[in-house]
Design an enzyme around this catalytic site. Structure first.
Site, PDB file in Angstrom:
ATOM      1  N   HIS A  31       0.851  -1.187   0.000  1.00 39.85           N
ATOM      2  CA  HIS A  31       0.000   0.000   0.000  1.00 39.85           C
ATOM      3  C   HIS A  31       0.892   1.245   0.000  1.00 39.85           C
ATOM      4  O   HIS A  31       1.867   1.302   0.749  1.00 39.85           O
ATOM      5  CB  HIS A  31      -0.902  -0.015   1.244  1.00 39.85           C
ATOM      6  CG  HIS A  31      -1.847   1.141   1.281  1.00 39.85           C
ATOM      7  ND1 HIS A  31      -2.972   1.191   0.471  1.00 39.85           N
ATOM      8  CD2 HIS A  31      -1.814   2.293   1.979  1.00 39.85           C
ATOM      9  CE1 HIS A  31      -3.604   2.341   0.703  1.00 39.85           C
ATOM     10  NE2 HIS A  31      -2.924   3.022   1.598  1.00 39.85           N
TER      11      HIS A  31
ATOM     12  N   LEU B 163      -9.722  -3.047   5.585  1.00 37.87           N
ATOM     13  CA  LEU B 163      -9.131  -2.398   4.414  1.00 37.87           C
ATOM     14  C   LEU B 163      -7.744  -1.862   4.792  1.00 37.87           C
ATOM     15  O   LEU B 163      -7.634  -0.929   5.593  1.00 37.87           O
ATOM     16  CB  LEU B 163     -10.040  -1.252   3.939  1.00 37.87           C
ATOM     17  CG  LEU B 163      -9.510  -0.434   2.760  1.00 37.87           C
ATOM     18  CD1 LEU B 163      -9.352  -1.301   1.518  1.00 37.87           C
ATOM     19  CD2 LEU B 163     -10.416   0.751   2.484  1.00 37.87           C
ATOM     20  N   ASP B 164      -6.700  -2.463   4.243  1.00 41.67           N
ATOM     21  CA  ASP B 164      -5.314  -2.046   4.485  1.00 41.67           C
ATOM     22  C   ASP B 164      -4.985  -2.030   5.983  1.00 41.67           C
ATOM     23  O   ASP B 164      -4.317  -1.119   6.478  1.00 41.67           O
ATOM     24  CB  ASP B 164      -5.055  -0.650   3.863  1.00 41.67           C
ATOM     25  CG  ASP B 164      -5.309  -0.648   2.372  1.00 41.67           C
ATOM     26  OD1 ASP B 164      -4.991  -1.650   1.712  1.00 41.67           O
ATOM     27  OD2 ASP B 164      -5.837   0.358   1.860  1.00 41.67           O
TER      28      ASP B 164
HETATM   29  C1  GRF Z   1       1.049   0.571  -6.066  1.00 43.30           C
HETATM   30  O1  GRF Z   1       1.251   1.922  -5.749  1.00 43.30           O
HETATM   31  C2  GRF Z   1       0.564  -0.190  -4.877  1.00 43.30           C
HETATM   32  O2  GRF Z   1       1.116   0.279  -3.674  1.00 43.30           O
HETATM   33  C3  GRF Z   1      -0.908   0.084  -4.909  1.00 43.30           C
HETATM   34  O3  GRF Z   1      -1.255   0.057  -6.270  1.00 43.30           O
HETATM   35  C4  GRF Z   1      -0.116   0.398  -7.047  1.00 43.30           C
HETATM   36  C5  GRF Z   1       0.108  -0.731  -7.978  1.00 43.30           C
HETATM   37  O4  GRF Z   1       1.054  -0.421  -8.935  1.00 43.30           O
HETATM   38  N1  GRF Z   1      -1.632  -0.862  -4.096  1.00 43.30           N
HETATM   39  P1  GRF Z   1       1.564  -1.504  -9.961  1.00 43.30           P
HETATM   40  O5  GRF Z   1       0.355  -2.107 -10.664  1.00 43.30           O
HETATM   41  O6  GRF Z   1       2.351  -2.533  -9.210  1.00 43.30           O
HETATM   42  O7  GRF Z   1       2.406  -0.712 -10.914  1.00 43.30           O
END
Ligand code: GRF
Length: 202
Positions: free
Chosen positions: A105, A140-141
């Protein structure tokens, strides 16, 4: 891995695997819930199996998660890593892989869970932002935190600039987290997560 978006974290895990930095882990299967996910091409280019499982084909979240679990078990999955998977998961998935479902996250949790974490940090005016790898629970998270990395928020930052700075840390942190879990060095003790030293520690 479960993805919905561009898949840069997937690419980071694949690169770490090529460098021998994922320990005993290998990326075996990428499941996406959106047919336009950039993660598909990245997985295919690396020769990793991809399954497109649109969630709209299922009546409930639980039914969808049962389909996920069946696919993951078929592939012999041990660790389930969510990266930009825009879908709340249920206990159907979590209990099928106890202590082995991870998420990344783009904030220093528990600050700014949910969508647009980087925008939330800018709106709040924090001086530090960052990312968190945590175990997934039904919140959630909110699951126990495994690793975090901080980055500064600079005066000229917009959402894109801050997101890019955080992503650099995400790409470093997620492979390390997967490696630690794959090596069996992680113990969850309530909300606290303990990490045992590795064989190369002095
Ligand atoms: C990342 O910023 C992750 O932290 C969030 O969604 C984004 C995903 O990016 N949950 P990617 O698809 O890995 O480029």
């Amino acid at each position: 891995m479960l993805c919905s978006g561009s898949g840069t974290n997937l690419a980071a895990l694949l690169a770490a695997e090529r460098r021998g930095e994922l320990g005993p882990a290998t990326v075996k299967l990428v499941i996406v819930n959106r047919p336009d996910a950039g993660a598909i091409a990245r997985a295919e280019a690396a020769g990793v199996a991809v399954r497109v499982l649109p969630h709209g084909d299922h009546l409930t979240r639980e039914a969808y998660d049962r389909t996920l679990v069946a696919s993951l078990r078929d592939a012999g999955t041990h660790i389930v890593a969510l990266a930009g998977f825009m879908r709340r998961v249920t206990s159907e998935l979590i209990s099928a892989f106890p202590g082995r479902v991870l998420n990344i996250h783009p904030s220093l949790l528990p600050a700014f869970p949910g969508l647009h974490a980087q925008r939330q940090a800018l709106l709040h005016g924090t001086r530090l932002a960052g990312c968190t790898v945590h175990f997934v629970d039904e919140g959630l998270d909110q699951g126990p935190i495994l690793l975090q990395a901080a980055v500064p928020v600079l005066d000229g930052d917009d959402e894109a600039a801050l997101s890019a700075r955080i992503l650099v840390e995400e790409h470093r942190l997620y492979p390390l987290a997967v490696r630690l879990v794959a090596e069996g060095r992680v113990r969850v003790d309530g909300r606290r997560v303990r990490i045992a030293e590795g064989p190369d520690a002095s």
